[in-house]
Scaffold this motif. Structure first.
Motif, PDB file in Angstrom:
ATOM      1  N   ASN A  94      40.443  56.683  59.164  1.00 55.62           N
ATOM      2  CA  ASN A  94      40.006  55.293  59.009  1.00 55.62           C
ATOM      3  C   ASN A  94      38.961  55.076  57.921  1.00 55.62           C
ATOM      4  O   ASN A  94      38.441  53.969  57.792  1.00 55.62           O
ATOM      5  N   GLN A  95      38.668  56.100  57.128  1.00 53.14           N
ATOM      6  CA  GLN A  95      37.599  55.931  56.138  1.00 53.14           C
ATOM      7  C   GLN A  95      37.926  54.885  55.078  1.00 53.14           C
ATOM      8  O   GLN A  95      37.029  54.336  54.451  1.00 53.14           O
ATOM      9  N   GLY A  96      39.198  54.536  54.925  1.00 48.51           N
ATOM     10  CA  GLY A  96      39.575  53.482  53.994  1.00 48.51           C
ATOM     11  C   GLY A  96      39.535  52.097  54.608  1.00 48.51           C
ATOM     12  O   GLY A  96      39.731  51.090  53.934  1.00 48.51           O
TER      13      GLY A  96
ATOM     14  N   PHE B 149      29.507  68.276  63.239  1.00 45.83           N
ATOM     15  CA  PHE B 149      29.881  66.889  62.953  1.00 45.83           C
ATOM     16  C   PHE B 149      29.097  66.362  61.757  1.00 45.83           C
ATOM     17  O   PHE B 149      29.651  65.766  60.839  1.00 45.83           O
ATOM     18  N   LEU B 150      27.787  66.578  61.770  1.00 42.05           N
ATOM     19  CA  LEU B 150      26.937  66.075  60.687  1.00 42.05           C
ATOM     20  C   LEU B 150      27.289  66.721  59.361  1.00 42.05           C
ATOM     21  O   LEU B 150      27.247  66.061  58.313  1.00 42.05           O
ATOM     22  N   SER B 151      27.662  67.979  59.391  1.00 38.87           N
ATOM     23  CA  SER B 151      28.084  68.660  58.175  1.00 38.87           C
ATOM     24  C   SER B 151      29.317  67.985  57.576  1.00 38.87           C
ATOM     25  O   SER B 151      29.383  67.734  56.371  1.00 38.87           O
ATOM     26  N   HIS B 152      30.289  67.641  58.431  1.00 38.82           N
ATOM     27  CA  HIS B 152      31.485  66.920  57.959  1.00 38.82           C
ATOM     28  C   HIS B 152      31.122  65.503  57.521  1.00 38.82           C
ATOM     29  O   HIS B 152      31.613  65.016  56.511  1.00 38.82           O
ATOM     30  N   PHE B 153      30.272  64.842  58.298  1.00 39.71           N
ATOM     31  CA  PHE B 153      29.905  63.460  58.021  1.00 39.71           C
ATOM     32  C   PHE B 153      29.248  63.335  56.644  1.00 39.71           C
ATOM     33  O   PHE B 153      29.450  62.339  55.941  1.00 39.71           O
TER      34      PHE B 153
ATOM     35  N   PRO C  49      32.368  59.252  51.981  1.00 38.59           N
ATOM     36  CA  PRO C  49      31.836  58.362  50.933  1.00 38.59           C
ATOM     37  C   PRO C  49      30.645  57.557  51.467  1.00 38.59           C
ATOM     38  O   PRO C  49      30.515  57.326  52.669  1.00 38.59           O
ATOM     39  N   HIS C  50      29.790  57.119  50.551  1.00 36.22           N
ATOM     40  CA  HIS C  50      28.604  56.349  50.942  1.00 36.22           C
ATOM     41  C   HIS C  50      28.971  55.109  51.752  1.00 36.22           C
ATOM     42  O   HIS C  50      28.227  54.720  52.652  1.00 36.22           O
ATOM     43  N   ALA C  51      30.094  54.491  51.462  1.00 36.09           N
ATOM     44  CA  ALA C  51      30.497  53.284  52.196  1.00 36.09           C
ATOM     45  C   ALA C  51      30.654  53.581  53.691  1.00 36.09           C
ATOM     46  O   ALA C  51      30.238  52.780  54.532  1.00 36.09           O
TER      47      ALA C  51
ATOM     48  N   CYS D 268      27.756  53.031  59.421  1.00 35.59           N
ATOM     49  CA  CYS D 268      27.365  53.371  60.791  1.00 35.59           C
ATOM     50  C   CYS D 268      26.084  54.197  60.831  1.00 35.59           C
ATOM     51  O   CYS D 268      25.735  54.873  59.873  1.00 35.59           O
ATOM     52  N   ARG D 269      25.436  54.075  61.955  1.00 36.99           N
ATOM     53  CA  ARG D 269      24.244  54.875  62.219  1.00 36.99           C
ATOM     54  C   ARG D 269      24.612  55.938  63.245  1.00 36.99           C
ATOM     55  O   ARG D 269      25.491  55.729  64.076  1.00 36.99           O
TER      56      ARG D 269
END
Length: 126
Positions: free
Chosen positions: A46-48, A71-75, A79-81, A86-87
């Motif tokens: 869903n990143q697009g 998770f944070l490593s993947h996150f 892209p910046h968008a 999300c937080r």
């Protein structure tokens, strides 16, 4: 409407977190991911579509296979968008100082909250 993703492998913690969210906020869509892998797969697909990205991710730190650090490593690679959409709030029962310091130092982590979640802990977040 707020879209919130819960990433937690523990069904009891999932229920508690979802119940706190439902009783605290009038309009909330709750998505429960039972693993880091399923959360990553959702975000990847869903990143697009930024409307599908949750405005808040409640991330458990300690999970089998992939954990909150994974998770944070993947996150960090999104892209910046996506990262700006999300937080991330880390939920943890851990009292390991190194883990807590590492989470607090991550620029994508908005807050660290001790489990179990309660309404007062979320008030400054949403």
């Amino acid at each position: 409407m707020n879209r919130i993703m819960i990433v937690d492998d523990n069904p009891i913690d999932q229920m508690i977190t979802a119940q706190v969210l439902r009783t605290s906020y009038d309009e909330v869509e709750i998505m429960v991911m039972e693993s880091v892998q399923s959360a990553i797969e959702y975000l990847n697909s869903n990143q697009g579509n930024l409307k599908a990205i949750p405005s808040l991710i409640l991330l458990d730190l300690d999970m089998p296979e992939l954990n909150g650090f994974d998770f944070l490593s993947h996150f960090n690679n999104y892209p910046h968008a996506v990262k700006n959409a999300c937080r991330i709030v880390v939920l943890t029962a851990s009292e390991v100082t190194n883990d807590i310091e590492q989470m607090e130092a991550d620029p994508n982590v908005s807050r660290l909250i001790t489990k179990p979640l309660n309404k007062n802990a979320l008030m400054p977040v949403i």
